[in-house]
Every structure is written in C-alpha cells, then in structure tokens.
Scaffold this motif. Structure first.
Motif, PDB file in Angstrom:
ATOM      1  N   GLY A  73      59.328  47.812  22.933  1.00  0.00           N
ATOM      2  CA  GLY A  73      59.919  47.589  24.255  1.00  0.00           C
ATOM      3  C   GLY A  73      59.235  48.284  25.411  1.00  0.00           C
ATOM      4  O   GLY A  73      59.666  48.175  26.551  1.00  0.00           O
ATOM      5  N   GLU A  74      58.150  49.026  25.170  1.00  0.00           N
ATOM      6  CA  GLU A  74      57.459  49.651  26.307  1.00  0.00           C
ATOM      7  C   GLU A  74      56.843  48.568  27.170  1.00  0.00           C
ATOM      8  O   GLU A  74      56.225  47.625  26.658  1.00  0.00           O
ATOM      9  CB  GLU A  74      56.360  50.602  25.811  1.00  0.00           C
ATOM     10  CG  GLU A  74      56.858  52.016  25.632  1.00  0.00           C
ATOM     11  CD  GLU A  74      55.731  52.990  25.335  1.00  0.00           C
ATOM     12  OE1 GLU A  74      54.916  53.271  26.225  1.00  0.00           O
ATOM     13  OE2 GLU A  74      55.677  53.463  24.190  1.00  0.00           O
ATOM     14  N   PRO A  75      57.020  48.675  28.485  1.00  0.00           N
ATOM     15  CA  PRO A  75      56.462  47.643  29.362  1.00  0.00           C
ATOM     16  C   PRO A  75      54.937  47.582  29.264  1.00  0.00           C
ATOM     17  O   PRO A  75      54.260  48.610  29.176  1.00  0.00           O
ATOM     18  CB  PRO A  75      56.894  48.088  30.767  1.00  0.00           C
ATOM     19  CG  PRO A  75      58.044  49.019  30.567  1.00  0.00           C
ATOM     20  CD  PRO A  75      57.789  49.688  29.243  1.00  0.00           C
ATOM     21  N   LEU A  76      54.418  46.370  29.307  1.00  0.00           N
ATOM     22  CA  LEU A  76      52.969  46.163  29.248  1.00  0.00           C
ATOM     23  C   LEU A  76      52.242  46.970  30.330  1.00  0.00           C
ATOM     24  O   LEU A  76      51.188  47.554  30.086  1.00  0.00           O
ATOM     25  CB  LEU A  76      52.673  44.664  29.409  1.00  0.00           C
ATOM     26  CG  LEU A  76      51.214  44.286  29.249  1.00  0.00           C
ATOM     27  CD1 LEU A  76      50.805  44.386  27.784  1.00  0.00           C
ATOM     28  CD2 LEU A  76      50.948  42.878  29.772  1.00  0.00           C
ATOM     29  N   ALA A  77      52.838  47.008  31.531  1.00  0.00           N
ATOM     30  CA  ALA A  77      52.183  47.686  32.657  1.00  0.00           C
ATOM     31  C   ALA A  77      51.901  49.152  32.340  1.00  0.00           C
ATOM     32  O   ALA A  77      50.852  49.682  32.721  1.00  0.00           O
ATOM     33  CB  ALA A  77      53.047  47.582  33.919  1.00  0.00           C
ATOM     34  N   TYR A  78      52.826  49.826  31.635  1.00  0.00           N
ATOM     35  CA  TYR A  78      52.577  51.226  31.285  1.00  0.00           C
ATOM     36  C   TYR A  78      51.502  51.339  30.204  1.00  0.00           C
ATOM     37  O   TYR A  78      50.711  52.264  30.200  1.00  0.00           O
ATOM     38  CB  TYR A  78      53.858  51.893  30.780  1.00  0.00           C
ATOM     39  CG  TYR A  78      54.910  52.128  31.840  1.00  0.00           C
ATOM     40  CD1 TYR A  78      54.562  52.327  33.178  1.00  0.00           C
ATOM     41  CD2 TYR A  78      56.251  52.180  31.503  1.00  0.00           C
ATOM     42  CE1 TYR A  78      55.536  52.549  34.138  1.00  0.00           C
ATOM     43  CE2 TYR A  78      57.234  52.409  32.460  1.00  0.00           C
ATOM     44  CZ  TYR A  78      56.870  52.588  33.771  1.00  0.00           C
ATOM     45  OH  TYR A  78      57.830  52.814  34.710  1.00  0.00           O
ATOM     46  N   LEU A  79      51.487  50.394  29.291  1.00  0.00           N
ATOM     47  CA  LEU A  79      50.515  50.462  28.194  1.00  0.00           C
ATOM     48  C   LEU A  79      49.092  50.228  28.695  1.00  0.00           C
ATOM     49  O   LEU A  79      48.155  50.833  28.189  1.00  0.00           O
ATOM     50  CB  LEU A  79      50.879  49.453  27.097  1.00  0.00           C
ATOM     51  CG  LEU A  79      52.209  49.751  26.384  1.00  0.00           C
ATOM     52  CD1 LEU A  79      52.562  48.633  25.420  1.00  0.00           C
ATOM     53  CD2 LEU A  79      52.139  51.078  25.638  1.00  0.00           C
ATOM     54  N   VAL A  80      48.945  49.362  29.683  1.00  0.00           N
ATOM     55  CA  VAL A  80      47.599  49.120  30.224  1.00  0.00           C
ATOM     56  C   VAL A  80      47.346  49.952  31.477  1.00  0.00           C
ATOM     57  O   VAL A  80      46.224  49.997  31.988  1.00  0.00           O
ATOM     58  CB  VAL A  80      47.333  47.619  30.503  1.00  0.00           C
ATOM     59  CG1 VAL A  80      47.484  46.793  29.239  1.00  0.00           C
ATOM     60  CG2 VAL A  80      48.222  47.078  31.608  1.00  0.00           C
ATOM     61  N   GLY A  81      48.406  50.609  31.996  1.00  0.00           N
ATOM     62  CA  GLY A  81      48.254  51.507  33.145  1.00  0.00           C
ATOM     63  C   GLY A  81      48.044  50.786  34.453  1.00  0.00           C
ATOM     64  O   GLY A  81      47.560  51.380  35.423  1.00  0.00           O
ATOM     65  N   GLU A  82      48.424  49.528  34.490  1.00  0.00           N
ATOM     66  CA  GLU A  82      48.141  48.758  35.702  1.00  0.00           C
ATOM     67  C   GLU A  82      49.159  47.645  35.900  1.00  0.00           C
ATOM     68  O   GLU A  82      49.712  47.112  34.936  1.00  0.00           O
ATOM     69  CB  GLU A  82      46.752  48.159  35.599  1.00  0.00           C
ATOM     70  CG  GLU A  82      46.183  47.770  36.954  1.00  0.00           C
ATOM     71  CD  GLU A  82      44.694  47.463  36.875  1.00  0.00           C
ATOM     72  OE1 GLU A  82      43.906  48.421  36.947  1.00  0.00           O
ATOM     73  OE2 GLU A  82      44.356  46.279  36.735  1.00  0.00           O
ATOM     74  N   SER A  83      49.380  47.304  37.154  1.00  0.00           N
ATOM     75  CA  SER A  83      50.301  46.237  37.485  1.00  0.00           C
ATOM     76  C   SER A  83      49.795  45.580  38.773  1.00  0.00           C
ATOM     77  O   SER A  83      49.037  46.184  39.519  1.00  0.00           O
ATOM     78  CB  SER A  83      51.683  46.854  37.711  1.00  0.00           C
ATOM     79  OG  SER A  83      52.608  45.874  38.066  1.00  0.00           O
ATOM     80  N   GLU A  84      50.231  44.350  39.000  1.00  0.00           N
ATOM     81  CA  GLU A  84      49.802  43.677  40.224  1.00  0.00           C
ATOM     82  C   GLU A  84      50.970  43.550  41.169  1.00  0.00           C
ATOM     83  O   GLU A  84      52.084  43.223  40.761  1.00  0.00           O
ATOM     84  CB  GLU A  84      49.248  42.290  39.887  1.00  0.00           C
ATOM     85  CG  GLU A  84      48.440  41.733  41.039  1.00  0.00           C
ATOM     86  CD  GLU A  84      48.223  40.228  40.939  1.00  0.00           C
ATOM     87  OE1 GLU A  84      47.549  39.803  40.006  1.00  0.00           O
ATOM     88  OE2 GLU A  84      48.761  39.514  41.812  1.00  0.00           O
TER      89      GLU A  84
END
Ligand code: GLN
Length: 288
Positions: A73-84
C-alpha cells in the motif's frame, strides 16, 4: 539443466519475468514498470524494448523489495521519490503530502485571477506548502509573481526548497504554523492554501496512512486549520487581495460562511476534476 531461472531465486530474472512477478503480487502493469524503470534509471520504452535483459541479483532483490512495499500500500510516488503536479516534476518524500490533481483547480483559478488583475509583481503566499506544489506551480506559470511559502515542518521545507532549486525558481521560504510563520503585518495580494481538512473520524483516513497526518487532518471536524487561516487572513490581505482555499467536498458551505464572517467579499466556489466543490475564494475589500 532445464530449470527456469526464476526457480533458483530472483537472480537471473529477465525484465519480463520480473514484471510478471510484480503482477503476481497484485501490482498493475504501469506501477510494475514505473518501479523497474526507477530502479534501473531507464524509461518505460527501454524496458519494453529490453524484455529479455537480465537483472543482476541485487537489482532483482531491490525490485522485489520495492514491489512488496507497493503491494503493502505504499504510494508509488514515495517509492520512486517523484510526483507530477501541474506539469512539473516534483520530488516527494513521506514528509510531504503527495500533490493531488484536484489541487490543480486551485492553481488554475489563482493563475486566472493573477492574469485578470494584471498586477505587476503580485505578492503571493502559499500557507502549508508541503512539497511546494502550489507555490512552485504559481511561480513557474506566473513568473512575475513574488511567491512566499510556509510550512510548520522543516523536513517539508527541505523538500520544497530542493524542488525549487531543480526548477530554478526563487521563493521566500518561512517556517511556522500558518500565520505565525510571518511578520505581523506582511501583506499579500493573493493567499493560497491546501491545508489539512479531513475530519478525525473520516473513514478514508486509514487508507492515507503513509502520508503525514499533519498534512491531512487537523483532527476534530476537519475545519480547524481552515478556521485559523481565515481568522488570521485580515491582517495579511492587501486591499482587493484574494484568499483561495482548498477544502473537503462537504465543507464549501462552512468555508463560505467563515469567509463571509471574516468580512471578505466575492465569495465563490469551484469544483475539482471529479465535480466536487473543492475550492472557495473570498476577496478583501478595496481600500476606501
Ligand atoms: N485531498 C486530499 C485527500 O482527500 C487531502 C488533502 C488535504 O487534507 N489537504 O486525499
């Protein structure tokens, strides 16, 4: 030797097999590709073209660990360290809320008002900036704006400043809780905020457990931060200045009432991309 490489453990997996393993954990294809691209520092197109390239053992292990966290359940944005957000690539860590597309409504509205007013070098404030999303989008899209951004969290300000550096933007950063971050009489032409507004007993809150509670909920009925921002706004809004607030889907009426009690005019509400009333504005009276 006929055993498939996967039978011997993650080492020797090719990219296609690694993606298949991620899918077996329940990840959707896009998330599986994002995580693998992040790990290998390659674009999606490269992954697709190199389906049979082999992963080194440590890569395979790293990928399995990332996929497990995503499956938990960890958000993808935290796992890749980036968001748009609003077309900008922003770094994010678990110290900041992941910017939501809904908040682009607030930014679009702010940009339209700044253009409409046509003021030279308008002073814009983002209260509780988190990753810097609102402040940076306004600074980027309306380059003449002089943007100040606050946050109570040092860790969040570090994320926001790093994002500003990456974008080559200069902002005035201030640490503190809402208006306390600023000198008593500092005035702005526009004040923006996406404060925490989820009520303490909202059933959606547990699903957001990976994000900072500080950024999501002020506790109680969810209106506490909005109350503080509106109560303190009078001293910081220049004549004709705008106050634009994001709020919960069922809070538009309450926010409009608070803005009215605070003496603001031209109160209006806008829906987010899902059609829910998400942002409400008020305007300071003109100097008489
Ligand atoms: N809009 C976010 C959500 O519902 C919450 C953001 C906030 O509380 N400011 O997930």
């Amino acid at each position: 030797m006929t055993a498939a490489p996967a039978a011997a453990g993650p080492a020797g997996l090719n990219l296609g097999q690694a993606i298949a393993q991620a899918r077996a954990l329940g990840l959707d294809r896009l998330d599986a590709q994002w995580l693998l691209g992040h790990l290998l520092q390659r674009p999606r197109s490269w992954l697709i073209a190199h389906d049979d390239a082999k992963l080194a053992a440590d890569q395979a292990q790293g990928y399995a660990a990332l996929c497990q966290r995503r499956a938990d359940g960890e958000p993808l944005a935290y796992l890749v360290g980036e968001s748009e957000f609003h077309g900008l690539a922003l770094g994010v860590t678990p110290d900041v809320l992941i910017p939501r597309p809904d908040t682009e409504t607030l930014v679009d509205w702010a940009l339209a008002l700044l253009t409409q007013d046509g003021q030279r070098a308008p002073r814009v404030l983002d209260l509780g900036t988190g990753s810097g999303a609102i402040a940076l989008a306004v600074a980027y899209r309306h380059p003449s704006a002089r943007v100040t951004a606050t946050d109570i969290s040092d860790a969040a300000l570090t994320v926001a400043r790093t994002n500003a550096e990456r974008l080559g933007l200069t902002l005035d950063w201030r640490r503190g809780s809402w208006w306390q971050a600023l000198p008593a009489h500092l005035e702005f032409d526009m004040v923006l905020s996406n404060p925490p507004y989820i009520a303490a007993d909202d059933p959606h809150l547990p699903a957001l457990r990976h994000e900072p509670l500080l950024a999501l909920s002020p506790g109680g009925d969810g209106l506490g931060a909005l109350r503080q921002i509106i109560a303190g706004a009078g001293a910081h809004l220049a004549p004709n200045a705008w106050l634009l607030l994001e709020h919960g889907w069922d809070q538009a009426e309450a926010v409009a009432r608070m803005l009215q009690s605070a003496g603001l005019e031209q109160i209006a509400t806008r829906p987010d991309i899902a059609g829910r009333l998400r942002c409400t504005s008020g305007r300071q009276r003109s100097a008489s």
